[in-house]
Design a protein around this motif. Structure first.
Motif, mmCIF file in Angstrom:
data_model
loop_
_atom_site.group_PDB
_atom_site.id
_atom_site.type_symbol
_atom_site.label_atom_id
_atom_site.label_comp_id
_atom_site.label_asym_id
_atom_site.label_seq_id
_atom_site.Cartn_x
_atom_site.Cartn_y
_atom_site.Cartn_z
ATOM 1 N N ILE A 83 0.852 -1.194 0.000
ATOM 2 C CA ILE A 83 0.000 0.000 0.000
ATOM 3 C C ILE A 83 0.887 1.243 0.000
ATOM 4 C CG2 ILE A 83 -1.745 1.316 1.275
ATOM 5 C CD1 ILE A 83 -2.645 -1.405 2.494
ATOM 6 N N PRO A 84 0.691 2.142 -0.950
ATOM 7 C CA PRO A 84 1.494 3.373 -0.969
ATOM 8 C C PRO A 84 1.200 4.241 0.254
ATOM 9 C CG PRO A 84 0.286 3.080 -3.039
ATOM 10 C CD PRO A 84 -0.232 2.059 -2.085
ATOM 11 N N VAL A 85 2.262 4.888 0.749
ATOM 12 C CA VAL A 85 2.134 5.746 1.932
ATOM 13 C C VAL A 85 2.759 7.112 1.649
ATOM 14 C CG1 VAL A 85 2.712 6.056 4.371
ATOM 15 C CG2 VAL A 85 2.223 3.755 3.490
ATOM 16 N N ILE A 86 1.988 8.138 1.967
ATOM 17 C CA ILE A 86 2.476 9.516 1.895
ATOM 18 C C ILE A 86 2.608 10.045 3.313
ATOM 19 C CG2 ILE A 86 1.932 11.892 1.219
ATOM 20 C CD1 ILE A 86 0.421 10.741 -1.184
ATOM 21 N N MET A 87 3.756 10.597 3.628
ATOM 22 C CA MET A 87 3.946 11.298 4.896
ATOM 23 C C MET A 87 3.664 12.766 4.617
ATOM 24 S SD MET A 87 5.007 10.959 8.173
ATOM 25 C CE MET A 87 5.840 9.379 8.146
ATOM 26 N N LEU A 88 2.577 13.272 5.172
ATOM 27 C CA LEU A 88 2.181 14.675 5.035
ATOM 28 C C LEU A 88 2.292 15.277 6.426
ATOM 29 C CD1 LEU A 88 0.898 17.007 3.379
ATOM 30 C CD2 LEU A 88 -1.334 16.066 4.055
ATOM 31 N N THR A 89 3.344 16.038 6.649
ATOM 32 C CA THR A 89 3.669 16.414 8.018
ATOM 33 C C THR A 89 4.088 17.862 8.186
ATOM 34 O OG1 THR A 89 5.046 15.799 9.931
ATOM 35 C CG2 THR A 89 6.044 15.596 7.746
ATOM 36 N N SER A 90 3.855 18.352 9.374
ATOM 37 C CA SER A 90 4.326 19.690 9.732
ATOM 38 C C SER A 90 5.755 19.631 10.255
ATOM 39 C CB SER A 90 3.393 20.312 10.773
ATOM 40 O OG SER A 90 3.276 19.467 11.895
ATOM 41 N N CYS A 91 6.257 18.439 10.463
ATOM 42 C CA CYS A 91 7.639 18.244 10.931
ATOM 43 C C CYS A 91 8.515 17.955 9.716
ATOM 44 C CB CYS A 91 7.688 17.092 11.925
ATOM 45 S SG CYS A 91 9.311 16.866 12.659
ATOM 46 N N ALA A 92 8.978 19.026 9.075
ATOM 47 C CA ALA A 92 9.644 18.896 7.779
ATOM 48 C C ALA A 92 11.168 18.950 7.854
ATOM 49 C CB ALA A 92 9.130 19.964 6.837
ATOM 50 N N TRP A 93 11.718 18.671 9.004
ATOM 51 C CA TRP A 93 13.179 18.646 9.121
ATOM 52 C C TRP A 93 13.754 17.566 8.216
ATOM 53 C CZ3 TRP A 93 15.624 22.346 11.741
ATOM 54 C CH2 TRP A 93 14.901 23.053 12.692
ATOM 55 N N PRO A 94 14.939 17.784 7.650
ATOM 56 C CA PRO A 94 15.556 16.743 6.823
ATOM 57 C C PRO A 94 15.713 15.406 7.573
ATOM 58 C CG PRO A 94 16.697 18.817 6.503
ATOM 59 C CD PRO A 94 15.717 19.032 7.633
ATOM 60 N N SER A 95 15.989 15.464 8.854
ATOM 61 C CA SER A 95 16.136 14.222 9.625
ATOM 62 C C SER A 95 14.808 13.452 9.691
ATOM 63 C CB SER A 95 16.665 14.503 11.029
ATOM 64 O OG SER A 95 15.776 15.360 11.719
ATOM 65 N N GLU A 96 13.694 14.165 9.775
ATOM 66 C CA GLU A 96 12.381 13.506 9.804
ATOM 67 C C GLU A 96 12.063 12.918 8.430
ATOM 68 O OE1 GLU A 96 8.978 12.358 12.100
ATOM 69 O OE2 GLU A 96 11.020 12.958 12.567
#
Length: 139
Positions: A83-96
């Motif tokens: 199943i494809p997964v998109i991470m849509l987040t307010s935590c946009a640090w490169p490490s995240e």
């Protein structure tokens, strides 16, 4: 390639902890003719995941599993790994972003995200997923 129109049978699971975000993205997805359901916690997403075509999750989910751990569980389980997964987040640090991709997410989008980009990525992933294997949803 012409844009893929959403089928009324295309189910998107949205795991977003903030009520306003859930309502906003649900309304937008439904306006684009997706069948969208929402949860606020990873545990609920794990329960519903085998029944959906695509999952969108925030990395900052409450409870014992955050969004990155959710992605890892989904990608390590036989029933949900495709199943494809998109991470849509307010935590946009490169490490995240790196953690999300290492866990197996297919696309990482930072909030605020342009709605057309969001839907473009959903359609792209669904097209790729349906070309790779016929959709077989668990009953």
């Amino acid at each position: 390639m012409p844009p893929i129109t959403a089928s009324p049978n295309t189910v998107i699971l949205l795991a977003q902890p903030e009520r306003d975000d859930r309502e906003l993205y649900l309304a937008y997805l439904r306006q684009r003719h997706f069948l969208a359901v929402a949860v606020s916690m990873a545990a609920d997403a794990l329960t519903l995941a085998p029944q959906v075509d695509l999952i969108v999750t925030e990395s900052l989910l409450p409870g014992s599993l955050d969004g990155v751990a959710l992605v890892a569980r989904l990608k390590n389980a036989q029933r949900t790994r495709a199943i494809p997964v998109i991470m849509l987040t307010s935590c946009a640090w490169p490490s995240e972003r790196d953690r999300a991709y290492a866990a197996g997410c297919d696309v990482f989008l930072a909030k605020p995200c342009v709605p057309d980009l969001f839907v473009t990525e959903i359609r792209r992933l669904l097209a790729r997923h349906h070309r790779a294997a016929p959709a077989t949803r668990a009953s």
